[in-house]
Scaffold this motif. Structure first.
Motif, mmCIF file in Angstrom:
data_model
loop_
_atom_site.group_PDB
_atom_site.id
_atom_site.type_symbol
_atom_site.label_atom_id
_atom_site.label_comp_id
_atom_site.label_asym_id
_atom_site.label_seq_id
_atom_site.Cartn_x
_atom_site.Cartn_y
_atom_site.Cartn_z
ATOM 1 N N GLN A 1 17.824 -92.924 -17.701
ATOM 2 C CA GLN A 1 19.290 -92.987 -17.774
ATOM 3 C C GLN A 1 19.772 -94.434 -17.889
ATOM 4 O O GLN A 1 20.688 -94.732 -18.650
ATOM 5 N N ARG A 2 19.122 -95.326 -17.138
ATOM 6 C CA ARG A 2 19.514 -96.742 -17.195
ATOM 7 C C ARG A 2 19.181 -97.338 -18.561
ATOM 8 O O ARG A 2 19.891 -98.199 -19.056
ATOM 9 N N GLN A 3 18.069 -96.876 -19.128
ATOM 10 C CA GLN A 3 17.675 -97.323 -20.469
ATOM 11 C C GLN A 3 18.743 -96.883 -21.484
ATOM 12 O O GLN A 3 19.172 -97.664 -22.335
ATOM 13 N N GLU B 1 11.412 -103.602 -25.581
ATOM 14 C CA GLU B 1 11.219 -105.023 -25.896
ATOM 15 C C GLU B 1 10.844 -105.849 -24.662
ATOM 16 O O GLU B 1 9.979 -106.706 -24.721
ATOM 17 N N ASP B 2 11.516 -105.555 -23.528
ATOM 18 C CA ASP B 2 11.352 -106.369 -22.320
ATOM 19 C C ASP B 2 10.182 -105.840 -21.475
ATOM 20 O O ASP B 2 10.355 -104.978 -20.616
ATOM 21 N N PHE B 3 8.981 -106.399 -21.713
ATOM 22 C CA PHE B 3 7.791 -105.882 -21.020
ATOM 23 C C PHE B 3 7.690 -106.358 -19.571
ATOM 24 O O PHE B 3 7.043 -105.717 -18.755
ATOM 25 N N SER B 4 8.332 -107.496 -19.263
ATOM 26 C CA SER B 4 8.300 -107.948 -17.864
ATOM 27 C C SER B 4 9.063 -106.958 -16.980
ATOM 28 O O SER B 4 8.763 -106.788 -15.800
ATOM 29 N N LYS B 5 10.058 -106.277 -17.585
ATOM 30 C CA LYS B 5 10.823 -105.267 -16.836
ATOM 31 C C LYS B 5 9.912 -104.102 -16.420
ATOM 32 O O LYS B 5 10.098 -103.516 -15.349
ATOM 33 N N TRP B 6 8.932 -103.797 -17.270
ATOM 34 C CA TRP B 6 7.969 -102.737 -16.926
ATOM 35 C C TRP B 6 7.224 -103.088 -15.634
ATOM 36 O O TRP B 6 7.007 -102.245 -14.782
ATOM 37 N N TRP C 1 4.849 -97.513 -25.341
ATOM 38 C CA TRP C 1 4.242 -96.205 -25.107
ATOM 39 C C TRP C 1 3.002 -96.301 -24.216
ATOM 40 O O TRP C 1 2.632 -95.344 -23.535
ATOM 41 N N VAL C 2 2.350 -97.475 -24.262
ATOM 42 C CA VAL C 2 1.170 -97.682 -23.388
ATOM 43 C C VAL C 2 1.588 -97.534 -21.926
ATOM 44 O O VAL C 2 0.921 -96.861 -21.146
ATOM 45 N N PHE C 3 2.735 -98.131 -21.578
ATOM 46 C CA PHE C 3 3.206 -98.056 -20.189
ATOM 47 C C PHE C 3 3.603 -96.623 -19.817
ATOM 48 O O PHE C 3 3.329 -96.165 -18.713
ATOM 49 N N ILE C 4 4.233 -95.959 -20.783
ATOM 50 C CA ILE C 4 4.631 -94.563 -20.532
ATOM 51 C C ILE C 4 3.375 -93.707 -20.311
ATOM 52 O O ILE C 4 3.310 -92.896 -19.387
ATOM 53 N N LEU C 5 2.354 -93.936 -21.154
ATOM 54 C CA LEU C 5 1.100 -93.166 -21.000
ATOM 55 C C LEU C 5 0.407 -93.480 -19.677
ATOM 56 O O LEU C 5 -0.214 -92.602 -19.077
ATOM 57 N N PHE C 6 0.513 -94.743 -19.210
ATOM 58 C CA PHE C 6 -0.059 -95.086 -17.894
ATOM 59 C C PHE C 6 0.568 -94.225 -16.803
ATOM 60 O O PHE C 6 -0.115 -93.699 -15.929
#
Lengths: 87, 148
Positions: free
Chosen positions: B28-30, B39-44, B120-125
């Motif tokens: 929802q925040r996204q 784009e912002d991978f540090s946020k992950w 998608w890598v982070f989502i799959l993790f």
């Protein structure tokens, strides 16, 4: 096949098919000792005693000796090993 | 049903609940544009750290509630002792979850090599982390019922 190995593991099949036990009979002979009483004396859960009696779990050597000690019986009278080709 | 089986079911349900609720909040925040996870991978990294903290606290609370409800329902005040069979079941569950997560990691890396977007890598993790947890607790229930 791979999933079956991952879930069951070869060792579990061996454990349930080759080692039989007389715990139920020995409990009966020991003044009808309950599973909970036996579990408390060997410091495991009642579910573990149930699993051992059913042949679903082969205990460690230490637990096997503790069980034999409780019944004051030699180990080979509590557990009977039957090689797979004889089962 | 034994105490351990009930605990594993609670673990599966709490894992699903916490992950789904957290994922919905982040999604929802996204959508609202508060951050751009494509784009912002540090946020992950920040989101993962917050998730670990939230997850630990939520699980402790859920476990306390489970202990209380179980004690009332079964009238057993003592938590069953963890014996050698419980430890073996736990070890095998952990092994199975390791297989699941490793498979997910390899699939993610393969996807990356085939041109899949990095986020998608982070989502799959997250997805495979959840699957690994379900396999961990699910296989423990299986071993408790079918034998080790």
């Amino acid at each position: 096949m791979v999933l079956k190995y991952i879930i069951t593991g070869k060792e579990s099949e061996m454990a349930s098919s080759t080692i039989q036990n007389n715990i139920r009979k020995l409990r009966f002979e020991a003044d009808e000792m309950t599973q909970q009483q036996l579990a408390d004396r060997v410091r495991v859960s009642r579910q573990t005693i149930v699993a051992i009696e059913k042949g679903n779990y082969s205990p460690s050597l230490e637990l096997a000796f503790r069980l034999a000690h409780i019944f004051n019986t030699p180990l080979d009278q509590v557990f009977i090993y039957e090689p797979e080709d004889e089962v | 049903m034994s105490y351990q089986e009930k605990q594993n079911i609670v673990n599966i349900l709490s894992g699903l609940l916490i992950t789904v609720i957290y994922a919905i909040i982040v999604y929802q925040r996204q959508i609202q544009g508060r951050f751009d996870l494509t784009e912002d991978f540090s946020k992950w990294g920040i989101l993962f750290l917050i998730f670990i903290g939230v997850s630990v606290v939520a699980r402790i609370i859920i476990q306390i509630i489970f202990h209380i409800i179980n004690a009332i329902a079964t009238r057993e005040e003592k938590t069953p002792i963890e014996d050698e069979r419980d430890k073996l079941v736990k070890l095998k569950g952990t092994r199975n979850s390791y297989y699941a997560f490793t498979s997910g990691f390899v699939l993610s890396v393969m996807g990356l090599a085939l041109g899949m977007p990095v986020h998608w890598v982070f989502i799959l993790f997250v997805v495979f982390g959840l699957i690994a947890e379900i396999i961990d607790n699910g296989s423990q229930i299986y071993y408790y019922r079918k034998g080790v």
